[in-house]
Design a protein around this motif. Structure first.
Motif, PDB file in Angstrom:
ATOM      1  N   ASP A  65       0.820  -1.207   0.000  1.00  0.00           N
ATOM      2  CA  ASP A  65       0.000   0.000   0.000  1.00  0.00           C
ATOM      3  C   ASP A  65       0.857   1.261   0.000  1.00  0.00           C
ATOM      4  N   TYR A  87       0.878   4.415  -6.667  1.00  0.00           N
ATOM      5  CA  TYR A  87       0.695   3.700  -7.922  1.00  0.00           C
ATOM      6  C   TYR A  87       0.184   2.306  -7.618  1.00  0.00           C
ATOM      7  N   GLY A  88      -0.395   1.724  -8.667  1.00  0.00           N
ATOM      8  CA  GLY A  88      -1.060   0.450  -8.462  1.00  0.00           C
ATOM      9  C   GLY A  88      -2.526   0.687  -8.138  1.00  0.00           C
ATOM     10  N   ALA A  89      -3.073  -0.146  -7.282  1.00  0.00           N
ATOM     11  CA  ALA A  89      -4.502  -0.104  -6.967  1.00  0.00           C
ATOM     12  C   ALA A  89      -4.944   1.211  -6.336  1.00  0.00           C
ATOM     13  N   TYR A  90      -4.021   1.921  -5.680  1.00  0.00           N
ATOM     14  CA  TYR A  90      -4.403   3.136  -4.964  1.00  0.00           C
ATOM     15  C   TYR A  90      -4.072   4.427  -5.722  1.00  0.00           C
TER      16      TYR A  90
END
Length: 118
Positions: A65, A87-90
């Motif tokens: 996260d 970056y990524g899911a968030y």
């Protein structure tokens, strides 16, 4: 326009951000409706007024996260600053949309219709 110098072995977001401030990238930006907004002046820059001179990705040591990216930015009126996002899911969808628009504009400026650099 001057470009941010590469930063070898920057291991943390804070260390990299401190180095960028030392290099004059002192403006703080955020994605806003219509473009990139300066926290300092509230001015909003459209994608055509933004140049991303570098970016750095950081991965959380113990927690995915904590993944983040630091964009180093120069504006058409000479402001130099940074934009931080996950970056990524968030990742912030507004930042992602803005970055894609800026990249597309930069690609159009860098290449002629035949695919050769101008």
């Amino acid at each position: 326009m001057a470009h941010a110098a590469p930063i070898p072995q920057m291991k943390t977001l804070n260390a990299c951000l401190d180095k960028m401030v030392e290099q004059g990238y002192v403006e703080n930006f955020r994605a806003a409706e219509g473009g990139l907004q300066s926290f300092d002046s509230d001015k909003i820059y459209g994608a055509k007024d933004i140049n991303i001179v570098n970016f750095y990705r950081f991965e959380g040591i113990s927690n995915p996260d904590d993944n983040s990216v630091l964009y180093v930015i120069e504006t058409s009126d000479g402001k130099k600053g940074t934009l931080i996002d996950a970056y990524g899911a968030y990742a912030d969808p507004e930042v992602a949309k803005l970055i894609v628009e800026v990249e597309e504009i930069q690609k159009q400026k860098d290449f002629s219709p035949g695919g050769r650099p101008k």
